[in-house]
Design a protein around this motif. Structure first.
Motif, PDB file in Angstrom:
ATOM      1  N   ALA A  74       0.934  -1.182   0.028  1.00  0.00           N
ATOM      2  CA  ALA A  74       0.079   0.055  -0.163  1.00  0.00           C
ATOM      3  C   ALA A  74       0.829   1.361  -0.084  1.00  0.00           C
ATOM      4  O   ALA A  74       2.113   1.157   0.332  1.00  0.00           O
ATOM      5  CB  ALA A  74      -0.916   0.089   1.380  1.00  0.00           C
ATOM      6  N   LEU A  75       0.396   2.287  -0.440  1.00  0.00           N
ATOM      7  CA  LEU A  75       1.144   3.562  -0.654  1.00  0.00           C
ATOM      8  C   LEU A  75       0.218   4.672   0.050  1.00  0.00           C
ATOM      9  O   LEU A  75      -0.829   4.855   0.020  1.00  0.00           O
ATOM     10  CB  LEU A  75       1.471   3.867  -2.170  1.00  0.00           C
ATOM     11  CG  LEU A  75       2.028   3.121  -2.882  1.00  0.00           C
ATOM     12  CD1 LEU A  75       2.225   3.673  -4.272  1.00  0.00           C
ATOM     13  CD2 LEU A  75       3.547   2.834  -2.245  1.00  0.00           C
ATOM     14  N   ASN A  76       1.089   5.516   0.956  1.00  0.00           N
ATOM     15  CA  ASN A  76       0.347   6.744   1.578  1.00  0.00           C
ATOM     16  C   ASN A  76       0.515   8.160   0.498  1.00  0.00           C
ATOM     17  O   ASN A  76       1.263   7.788  -0.545  1.00  0.00           O
ATOM     18  CB  ASN A  76       0.967   7.116   2.789  1.00  0.00           C
ATOM     19  CG  ASN A  76       2.414   7.397   2.786  1.00  0.00           C
ATOM     20  OD1 ASN A  76       2.988   8.037   1.759  1.00  0.00           O
ATOM     21  ND2 ASN A  76       2.968   6.908   3.917  1.00  0.00           N
ATOM     22  N   LEU A  77      -0.358   8.832   0.740  1.00  0.00           N
ATOM     23  CA  LEU A  77      -0.278  10.222  -0.067  1.00  0.00           C
ATOM     24  C   LEU A  77       1.164  10.711  -0.217  1.00  0.00           C
ATOM     25  O   LEU A  77       1.673  11.437  -1.433  1.00  0.00           O
ATOM     26  CB  LEU A  77      -1.041  11.080   0.664  1.00  0.00           C
ATOM     27  CG  LEU A  77      -2.608  11.153   0.302  1.00  0.00           C
ATOM     28  CD1 LEU A  77      -3.275  12.343   0.960  1.00  0.00           C
ATOM     29  CD2 LEU A  77      -2.898  11.211  -1.219  1.00  0.00           C
ATOM     30  N   VAL A  78       2.008  10.821   0.660  1.00  0.00           N
ATOM     31  CA  VAL A  78       3.314  11.348   0.674  1.00  0.00           C
ATOM     32  C   VAL A  78       4.004  10.552  -0.529  1.00  0.00           C
ATOM     33  O   VAL A  78       4.620  11.139  -1.385  1.00  0.00           O
ATOM     34  CB  VAL A  78       4.137  11.320   1.996  1.00  0.00           C
ATOM     35  CG1 VAL A  78       5.638  11.801   1.700  1.00  0.00           C
ATOM     36  CG2 VAL A  78       3.543  12.292   2.835  1.00  0.00           C
TER      37      VAL A  78
ATOM     38  N   ASP B 189      -5.735   2.984   7.621  1.00  0.00           N
ATOM     39  CA  ASP B 189      -4.817   3.892   8.092  1.00  0.00           C
ATOM     40  C   ASP B 189      -4.580   5.315   6.845  1.00  0.00           C
ATOM     41  O   ASP B 189      -3.604   5.953   7.224  1.00  0.00           O
ATOM     42  CB  ASP B 189      -3.664   3.431   8.366  1.00  0.00           C
ATOM     43  CG  ASP B 189      -2.926   2.440   7.176  1.00  0.00           C
ATOM     44  OD1 ASP B 189      -3.633   2.558   6.015  1.00  0.00           O
ATOM     45  OD2 ASP B 189      -1.867   1.804   7.376  1.00  0.00           O
ATOM     46  N   GLY B 190      -5.352   5.317   6.056  1.00  0.00           N
ATOM     47  CA  GLY B 190      -5.220   6.369   4.867  1.00  0.00           C
ATOM     48  C   GLY B 190      -4.463   5.767   3.908  1.00  0.00           C
ATOM     49  O   GLY B 190      -4.470   6.706   2.799  1.00  0.00           O
ATOM     50  N   ARG B 191      -3.882   4.971   3.827  1.00  0.00           N
ATOM     51  CA  ARG B 191      -2.910   4.217   2.635  1.00  0.00           C
ATOM     52  C   ARG B 191      -3.975   3.661   1.655  1.00  0.00           C
ATOM     53  O   ARG B 191      -5.001   3.392   1.854  1.00  0.00           O
ATOM     54  CB  ARG B 191      -1.993   3.291   3.047  1.00  0.00           C
ATOM     55  CG  ARG B 191      -0.817   3.799   4.000  1.00  0.00           C
ATOM     56  CD  ARG B 191       0.116   2.890   4.322  1.00  0.00           C
ATOM     57  NE  ARG B 191      -0.371   1.689   5.038  1.00  0.00           N
ATOM     58  CZ  ARG B 191       0.223   0.345   5.036  1.00  0.00           C
ATOM     59  NH1 ARG B 191       1.315   0.300   4.420  1.00  0.00           N
ATOM     60  NH2 ARG B 191      -0.593  -0.558   5.544  1.00  0.00           N
ATOM     61  N   TYR B 192      -3.389   3.689   0.450  1.00  0.00           N
ATOM     62  CA  TYR B 192      -4.138   2.923  -0.813  1.00  0.00           C
ATOM     63  C   TYR B 192      -3.554   1.768  -1.137  1.00  0.00           C
ATOM     64  O   TYR B 192      -2.209   1.724  -1.359  1.00  0.00           O
ATOM     65  CB  TYR B 192      -4.325   4.076  -1.838  1.00  0.00           C
ATOM     66  CG  TYR B 192      -4.869   5.280  -1.498  1.00  0.00           C
ATOM     67  CD1 TYR B 192      -6.388   5.301  -1.744  1.00  0.00           C
ATOM     68  CD2 TYR B 192      -4.400   6.357  -0.998  1.00  0.00           C
ATOM     69  CE1 TYR B 192      -7.028   6.543  -1.342  1.00  0.00           C
ATOM     70  CE2 TYR B 192      -5.100   7.564  -0.661  1.00  0.00           C
ATOM     71  CZ  TYR B 192      -6.420   7.602  -0.785  1.00  0.00           C
ATOM     72  OH  TYR B 192      -7.453   8.592  -0.615  1.00  0.00           O
ATOM     73  N   MET B 193      -4.378   0.563  -1.417  1.00  0.00           N
ATOM     74  CA  MET B 193      -3.713  -0.383  -2.143  1.00  0.00           C
ATOM     75  C   MET B 193      -4.466  -0.525  -3.497  1.00  0.00           C
ATOM     76  O   MET B 193      -5.863  -0.222  -3.499  1.00  0.00           O
ATOM     77  CB  MET B 193      -3.939  -1.413  -1.159  1.00  0.00           C
ATOM     78  CG  MET B 193      -5.239  -2.060  -0.966  1.00  0.00           C
ATOM     79  SD  MET B 193      -5.230  -3.254   0.466  1.00  0.00           S
ATOM     80  CE  MET B 193      -4.578  -4.651  -0.650  1.00  0.00           C
ATOM     81  N   LEU B 194      -3.855  -1.560  -4.470  1.00  0.00           N
ATOM     82  CA  LEU B 194      -4.682  -1.894  -5.476  1.00  0.00           C
ATOM     83  C   LEU B 194      -5.855  -2.656  -5.181  1.00  0.00           C
ATOM     84  O   LEU B 194      -5.618  -3.671  -4.228  1.00  0.00           O
ATOM     85  CB  LEU B 194      -3.646  -2.434  -6.753  1.00  0.00           C
ATOM     86  CG  LEU B 194      -2.684  -1.579  -7.200  1.00  0.00           C
ATOM     87  CD1 LEU B 194      -1.754  -2.175  -8.331  1.00  0.00           C
ATOM     88  CD2 LEU B 194      -3.273  -0.194  -7.990  1.00  0.00           C
ATOM     89  N   ALA B 195      -6.835  -2.766  -5.995  1.00  0.00           N
ATOM     90  CA  ALA B 195      -7.871  -3.379  -5.592  1.00  0.00           C
ATOM     91  C   ALA B 195      -8.268  -4.479  -6.832  1.00  0.00           C
ATOM     92  O   ALA B 195      -7.633  -4.617  -7.984  1.00  0.00           O
ATOM     93  CB  ALA B 195      -9.222  -2.516  -5.518  1.00  0.00           C
TER      94      ALA B 195
END
Length: 246
Positions: free
Chosen positions: A32-36, A67-73
């Protein structure tokens, strides 16, 4: 009743570019990746990324975690399945990679062009303990390595017969490789067949000694994918001497 998703407003090429830039920010090994991290990888500002993520989440391409991070779906996996089923490269490529590794003792790979990089799509590792460590899905630069050169070779340059390309130390000072482009039915470059190993073992002389095996497998793969062998195009039915290898 199946609920249909609303059609997105068309905002031009720039918007599509931004969406693809965000999706392309995810790399092999990311969970997962966060906004930063997304800002650093895309060069876009936070507000733009957050707006794009809402659309991507709506269409099933990403999930926002607690936690606000994004992962591919799952939609990414679905499109990958569609791609694999349509192209069905694996059943053509992988058996021939095993054949090459069995006959040469070196690692056999199949690379495809991925923007400014080359992607290792399939790989069969050498049985030797000393070998190059690279996983399927990893990317390498389009540098002077044999595989990169093969991906840059149009059929027009190869139609009179193409010898295996050889490089040593191009990407890794301790690695060597030999490669040939694989063409499709429209004479397009589908990918590159690559044999790689430690430079001390996969020397130019050894590459010459296995040249006929390598060429035979590459031409067989091209034919199986609907392409025409460069030697068939030229009307050649025999292979030049191994000394002709680049």
């Amino acid at each position: 009743m199946v609920k249909t998703r609303p059609r997105p407003a068309v905002n031009g090429v720039a918007s599509a570019d931004r969406v693809l830039t965000v999706l392309s920010a995810f790399r092999i090994g990311d969970t997962a990746l966060n906004l930063v991290e997304l800002v650093e990888r895309t060069g876009l500002i936070k507000s733009t990324i957050m707006r794009l993520m809402v659309s991507l989440e709506t269409y099933g391409f990403v999930n926002r975690m607690a936690d606000g991070r994004y992962m591919l779906a799952s939609e990414v996996m679905r499109l990958n399945a569609v791609y694999q089923e349509a192209l069905d490269l694996e059943r053509h490529v992988v058996p021939r990679l095993h054949q090459l590794t069995d006959e040469t003792g070196e690692t056999a790979s199949f690379y495809v062009r991925h923007g400014a990089y080359r992607l290792c799509q399939y790989r069969v590792n050498s049985p030797h303990r000393l070998r190059l460590h690279l996983q399927q899905g990893e990317m390498r630069p389009m540098d002077g390595a044999a595989g990169a050169e093969a991906l840059r070779t149009p059929f027009s340059r190869a139609k009179d017969g193409l010898e295996p390309l050889y490089s040593s130390g191009a990407t890794d000072p301790h690695a060597a490789s030999m490669a040939l482009p694989i063409y499709g039915p429209l004479q397009e470059v589908i990918g590159a067949l690559v044999l790689s190993g430690p430079a001390a073992r996969l020397t130019s002389d050894y590459a010459k000694s296995i040249r006929n095996v390598f060429v035979a497998v590459a031409e067989d793969l091209t034919r199986s994918l609907g392409g025409k062998s460069t030697r068939e195009e030229k009307g050649m039915h025999h292979a030049p001497a191994p000394e002709d290898i680049n």
